[in-house]
Scaffold this active site. Structure first.
Site, PDB file in Angstrom:
ATOM      1  N   LYS A  13      -4.290  -0.217   7.627  1.00 52.79           N
ATOM      2  CA  LYS A  13      -5.624  -0.743   7.272  1.00 52.79           C
ATOM      3  C   LYS A  13      -6.132  -1.710   8.342  1.00 52.79           C
ATOM      4  O   LYS A  13      -7.277  -1.633   8.770  1.00 52.79           O
ATOM      5  CB  LYS A  13      -5.567  -1.481   5.912  1.00 52.79           C
ATOM      6  CG  LYS A  13      -5.036  -0.634   4.769  1.00 52.79           C
ATOM      7  CD  LYS A  13      -5.019  -1.396   3.458  1.00 52.79           C
ATOM      8  CE  LYS A  13      -4.122  -2.626   3.446  1.00 52.79           C
ATOM      9  NZ  LYS A  13      -2.679  -2.326   3.556  1.00 52.79           N
ATOM     10  N   ARG A  88      -7.242  -5.992  -4.499  1.00 51.56           N
ATOM     11  CA  ARG A  88      -5.863  -5.529  -4.661  1.00 51.56           C
ATOM     12  C   ARG A  88      -5.450  -5.458  -6.127  1.00 51.56           C
ATOM     13  O   ARG A  88      -4.324  -5.080  -6.419  1.00 51.56           O
ATOM     14  CB  ARG A  88      -4.939  -6.527  -3.974  1.00 51.56           C
ATOM     15  CG  ARG A  88      -4.366  -6.065  -2.675  1.00 51.56           C
ATOM     16  CD  ARG A  88      -3.659  -7.256  -2.095  1.00 51.56           C
ATOM     17  NE  ARG A  88      -2.573  -6.911  -1.267  1.00 51.56           N
ATOM     18  CZ  ARG A  88      -2.622  -6.927   0.057  1.00 51.56           C
ATOM     19  NH1 ARG A  88      -3.732  -7.201   0.685  1.00 51.56           N
ATOM     20  NH2 ARG A  88      -1.555  -6.647   0.748  1.00 51.56           N
ATOM     21  N   ARG A 127       6.963  -4.019  13.261  1.00 52.10           N
ATOM     22  CA  ARG A 127       5.666  -4.577  13.681  1.00 52.10           C
ATOM     23  C   ARG A 127       5.840  -5.918  14.395  1.00 52.10           C
ATOM     24  O   ARG A 127       6.648  -6.751  14.011  1.00 52.10           O
ATOM     25  CB  ARG A 127       4.773  -4.777  12.463  1.00 52.10           C
ATOM     26  CG  ARG A 127       3.502  -5.554  12.807  1.00 52.10           C
ATOM     27  CD  ARG A 127       2.465  -5.509  11.752  1.00 52.10           C
ATOM     28  NE  ARG A 127       2.903  -5.961  10.461  1.00 52.10           N
ATOM     29  CZ  ARG A 127       2.170  -5.850   9.355  1.00 52.10           C
ATOM     30  NH1 ARG A 127       0.984  -5.298   9.413  1.00 52.10           N
ATOM     31  NH2 ARG A 127       2.633  -6.284   8.215  1.00 52.10           N
ATOM     32  N   ARG A 160       6.073 -11.069  11.446  1.00 54.20           N
ATOM     33  CA  ARG A 160       5.617 -11.731  10.220  1.00 54.20           C
ATOM     34  C   ARG A 160       6.790 -11.992   9.283  1.00 54.20           C
ATOM     35  O   ARG A 160       7.685 -11.164   9.168  1.00 54.20           O
ATOM     36  CB  ARG A 160       4.580 -10.852   9.500  1.00 54.20           C
ATOM     37  CG  ARG A 160       3.177 -11.078  10.006  1.00 54.20           C
ATOM     38  CD  ARG A 160       2.167 -10.103   9.477  1.00 54.20           C
ATOM     39  NE  ARG A 160       2.225  -9.822   8.050  1.00 54.20           N
ATOM     40  CZ  ARG A 160       1.342  -9.052   7.408  1.00 54.20           C
ATOM     41  NH1 ARG A 160       0.332  -8.516   8.072  1.00 54.20           N
ATOM     42  NH2 ARG A 160       1.447  -8.825   6.121  1.00 54.20           N
ATOM     43  N   ARG A 171       6.906  -5.769  -1.582  1.00 51.53           N
ATOM     44  CA  ARG A 171       5.457  -5.561  -1.431  1.00 51.53           C
ATOM     45  C   ARG A 171       5.059  -4.159  -1.853  1.00 51.53           C
ATOM     46  O   ARG A 171       3.999  -3.962  -2.456  1.00 51.53           O
ATOM     47  CB  ARG A 171       5.049  -5.820   0.028  1.00 51.53           C
ATOM     48  CG  ARG A 171       5.100  -7.296   0.402  1.00 51.53           C
ATOM     49  CD  ARG A 171       5.138  -7.518   1.898  1.00 51.53           C
ATOM     50  NE  ARG A 171       3.974  -7.027   2.596  1.00 51.53           N
ATOM     51  CZ  ARG A 171       3.950  -6.776   3.914  1.00 51.53           C
ATOM     52  NH1 ARG A 171       5.041  -6.983   4.643  1.00 51.53           N
ATOM     53  NH2 ARG A 171       2.851  -6.348   4.472  1.00 51.53           N
TER      54      ARG A 171
HETATM   55  P1  AP5 Z   1      -1.240  -2.366  10.085  1.00 49.85           P
HETATM   56  O1  AP5 Z   1      -2.506  -1.832  10.640  1.00 49.85           O
HETATM   57  O2  AP5 Z   1      -0.920  -3.804  10.300  1.00 49.85           O
HETATM   58  O3  AP5 Z   1      -1.125  -1.980   8.545  1.00 49.85           O
HETATM   59  P2  AP5 Z   1      -1.750  -2.692   7.259  1.00 49.85           P
HETATM   60  O4  AP5 Z   1      -2.058  -1.612   6.284  1.00 49.85           O
HETATM   61  O5  AP5 Z   1      -2.869  -3.618   7.646  1.00 49.85           O
HETATM   62  O6  AP5 Z   1      -0.487  -3.497   6.787  1.00 49.85           O
HETATM   63  P3  AP5 Z   1      -0.331  -5.002   6.288  1.00 49.85           P
HETATM   64  O7  AP5 Z   1       1.161  -5.222   6.168  1.00 49.85           O
HETATM   65  O8  AP5 Z   1      -1.071  -5.962   7.147  1.00 49.85           O
HETATM   66  O9  AP5 Z   1      -0.986  -4.887   4.923  1.00 49.85           O
HETATM   67  P4  AP5 Z   1      -0.714  -5.699   3.700  1.00 49.85           P
HETATM   68  O10 AP5 Z   1      -1.780  -5.164   2.843  1.00 49.85           O
HETATM   69  O11 AP5 Z   1       0.629  -5.723   3.106  1.00 49.85           O
HETATM   70  O12 AP5 Z   1      -0.791  -7.197   4.267  1.00 49.85           O
HETATM   71  P5  AP5 Z   1      -1.919  -8.284   4.226  1.00 49.85           P
HETATM   72  O13 AP5 Z   1      -1.901  -8.984   5.500  1.00 49.85           O
HETATM   73  O14 AP5 Z   1      -3.210  -7.731   3.717  1.00 49.85           O
HETATM   74  O15 AP5 Z   1      -0.052  -1.459  10.684  1.00 49.85           O
HETATM   75  C1  AP5 Z   1       1.300  -1.733  10.374  1.00 49.85           C
HETATM   76  C2  AP5 Z   1       2.217  -1.353  11.583  1.00 49.85           C
HETATM   77  O16 AP5 Z   1       2.119   0.045  11.801  1.00 49.85           O
HETATM   78  C3  AP5 Z   1       1.813  -2.009  12.921  1.00 49.85           C
HETATM   79  O17 AP5 Z   1       2.984  -2.259  13.657  1.00 49.85           O
HETATM   80  C4  AP5 Z   1       0.941  -0.966  13.606  1.00 49.85           C
HETATM   81  O18 AP5 Z   1       0.998  -1.091  15.024  1.00 49.85           O
HETATM   82  C5  AP5 Z   1       1.604   0.316  13.118  1.00 49.85           C
HETATM   83  N1  AP5 Z   1       0.647   1.419  12.970  1.00 49.85           N
HETATM   84  C6  AP5 Z   1      -0.608   1.357  12.431  1.00 49.85           C
HETATM   85  N2  AP5 Z   1      -1.171   2.575  12.435  1.00 49.85           N
HETATM   86  C7  AP5 Z   1      -0.237   3.424  12.946  1.00 49.85           C
HETATM   87  C8  AP5 Z   1      -0.222   4.830  13.182  1.00 49.85           C
HETATM   88  N3  AP5 Z   1      -1.272   5.623  12.897  1.00 49.85           N
HETATM   89  N4  AP5 Z   1       0.913   5.375  13.720  1.00 49.85           N
HETATM   90  C9  AP5 Z   1       1.990   4.593  14.020  1.00 49.85           C
HETATM   91  N5  AP5 Z   1       2.024   3.250  13.821  1.00 49.85           N
HETATM   92  C10 AP5 Z   1       0.922   2.680  13.282  1.00 49.85           C
HETATM   93  O19 AP5 Z   1      -1.392  -9.244   3.049  1.00 49.85           O
HETATM   94  C11 AP5 Z   1      -0.229 -10.044   3.233  1.00 49.85           C
HETATM   95  C12 AP5 Z   1       0.011 -10.861   1.977  1.00 49.85           C
HETATM   96  O20 AP5 Z   1      -1.118 -11.714   1.718  1.00 49.85           O
HETATM   97  C13 AP5 Z   1       0.180 -10.048   0.677  1.00 49.85           C
HETATM   98  O21 AP5 Z   1       1.503  -9.597   0.496  1.00 49.85           O
HETATM   99  C14 AP5 Z   1      -0.242 -11.087  -0.372  1.00 49.85           C
HETATM  100  O22 AP5 Z   1       0.785 -12.029  -0.600  1.00 49.85           O
HETATM  101  C15 AP5 Z   1      -1.392 -11.815   0.318  1.00 49.85           C
HETATM  102  N6  AP5 Z   1      -2.687 -11.183   0.039  1.00 49.85           N
HETATM  103  C16 AP5 Z   1      -3.533 -10.605   0.946  1.00 49.85           C
HETATM  104  N7  AP5 Z   1      -4.628 -10.125   0.344  1.00 49.85           N
HETATM  105  C17 AP5 Z   1      -4.484 -10.398  -0.987  1.00 49.85           C
HETATM  106  C18 AP5 Z   1      -5.261 -10.123  -2.132  1.00 49.85           C
HETATM  107  N8  AP5 Z   1      -6.443  -9.460  -2.040  1.00 49.85           N
HETATM  108  N9  AP5 Z   1      -4.799 -10.535  -3.336  1.00 49.85           N
HETATM  109  C19 AP5 Z   1      -3.645 -11.216  -3.458  1.00 49.85           C
HETATM  110  N10 AP5 Z   1      -2.837 -11.495  -2.407  1.00 49.85           N
HETATM  111  C20 AP5 Z   1      -3.257 -11.082  -1.175  1.00 49.85           C
END
Ligand code: AP5
Length: 216
Positions: A13, A88, A127, A160, A171
Site C-alpha cells: 500500500k 482499518r 523491509r 521497523r 499484525r
Molecule cells: P509496503 O509498501 O511498505 O507495504 P504496506 O502495505 O504499506 O505495509 P505496511 O507494513 O506499511 O502496512 P501496515 O498497514 O501494516 O503498516 P502501517 O504503517 O499502516 O511494502 C512492504 C515491503 O514489501 C517493502 O519492503 C517493499 O519494498 C516491498 N514491496 C512492496 N511492493 C512490492 C512488490 N510488488 N514486490 C516485491 N516487494 C514489494 O501501520 C503500522 C501500525 O500503525 C499498525 O500496526 C497500527 O498499530 C498503527 N496504525 C496505522 N494505521 C492505523 C489505523 N487506521 N488504525 C489503528 N492503528 C493504525
C-alpha cells in the site's frame, strides 16, 4: 480522485500510494507514517501509539479518527487524496463516511491488494525504511545500491520495530479480525476493486491505474 488502498500489512500500500499520490498531485495520507512521526517527535500521541504499534495491535479508533479528521480538513486534501492504512475497522470506515459527508466529498474507489501470508512475511521481515525520506527497500527484492543508505537522499535505512516476525504474524491476525470486514463493507457500496499485490511493483501500479480509471 479520492481513493482508499486496502490490504494486509506488507501488501504494498505504501509503495503504491506514494507513486499514485505523486502522479495525481494529491496528498498520500498514511496513518502509519503519521503515527511513526508522532513517536519520533515524542508527542503525547506518539507515546500512546507506540505501545500498540510495537505489539502489532491497532491504535484506538478515537485517536486515529481524530488524527485523520484534522488531516482531511487541510486545504490540500480538498482536491483529492490517497488513503493508505485508514480505515482499518468498520468504526473508522463509518467515521470516514461522516467526515466525507461533512466536507461534501465522496469516495471514488477502494482498491484491495490480494496477496498470500507467506509473501507478506517475506516482504516485511526484509523491509528497510529510510529514516529521512521514508522510502521503502527490501534486502532481497529491492536492495539499495549501498548497504543501509537511501539511493534517493543518502539517509540511513532502519528496520521497523514491528517488522520482527512474531509481530508481523500478530499484525496479520489483527488484519483478519478487524480489517477484513471492510472488504464486504465497501463491496456492498459498489466501491471495491481487487488487484493482485504479488507481481512486480510496476505491474501492480499498472493495475492500480487501470482500476482507478487513470491509465498509463
Ligand atoms: P509496503 O509498501 O511498505 O507495504 P504496506 O502495505 O504499506 O505495509 P505496511 O507494513 O506499511 O502496512 P501496515 O498497514 O501494516 O503498516 P502501517 O504503517 O499502516 O511494502 C512492504 C515491503 O514489501 C517493502 O519492503 C517493499 O519494498 C516491498 N514491496 C512492496 N511492493 C512490492 C512488490 N510488488 N514486490 C516485491 N516487494 C514489494 O501501520 C503500522 C501500525 O500503525 C499498525 O500496526 C497500527 O498499530 C498503527 N496504525 C496505522 N494505521 C492505523 C489505523 N487506521 N488504525 C489503528 N492503528 C493504525
Amino acid at each position: 480522485m479520492r481513493v482508499i488502498l486496502l490490504g494486509p500489512p506488507g501488501a504494498g500500500k505504501g509503495t503504491q500510494a506514494r507513486q499514485l499520490a505523486a502522479r495525481w498531485g494529491v496528498p498520500q495520507i498514511a496513518t502509519g507514517d503519521m503515527l511513526r512521526d508522532a513517536v519520533a517527535a515524542g508527542t503525547a500521541l506518539g507515546r500512546q501509539a507506540k505501545q500498540h504499534m510495537d505489539a502489532g495491535e491497532l491504535v484506538p479508533d478515537a485517536v486515529i479518527i481524530g488524527l485523520v479528521a484534522e488531516r482531511l480538513a487541510q486545504p490540500d486534501a480538498r482536491t483529492g487524496f490517497v488513503l493508505d492504512g485508514f480505515p482499518r475497522t468498520v468504526v473508522q470506515a463509518e467515521a470516514l463516511d461522516r467526515l466525507a459527508d461533512g466536507h461534501g466529498l465522496s469516495l471514488d474507489r477502494v482498491v484491495l491488494f490480494e496477496i498470500d501470508d507467506g509473501e507478506l512475511v517475506r516482504r516485511l521481515t526484509g523491509r528497510r525504511v529510510c529514516r529521512a525520506c521514508g522510502r521503502n527497500y527490501h534486502v532481497v527484492f529491492s536492495p539499495p545500491a549501498r548497504a543501509d543508505r537511501c539511493d534517493a537522499c543518502d539517509g540511513t535505512l532502519y528496520q521497523r520495530s514491528d517488522d520482527e516476525e512474531d509481530t508481523v504474524r500478530r499484525r496479520l491476525s489483527v488484519y483478519a479480525r478487524d480489517t477484513r470486514p471492510l472488504i464486504e463493507y465497501y463491496r456492498r457500496r459498489g466501491l471495491l476493486e481487487t488487484i493482485p499485490g504479488a507481481g512486480p511493483v510496476e505491474q501492480v501500479f499498472d493495475d492500480l491505474l487501470r482500476v482507478t480509471g487513470s491509465g498509463r
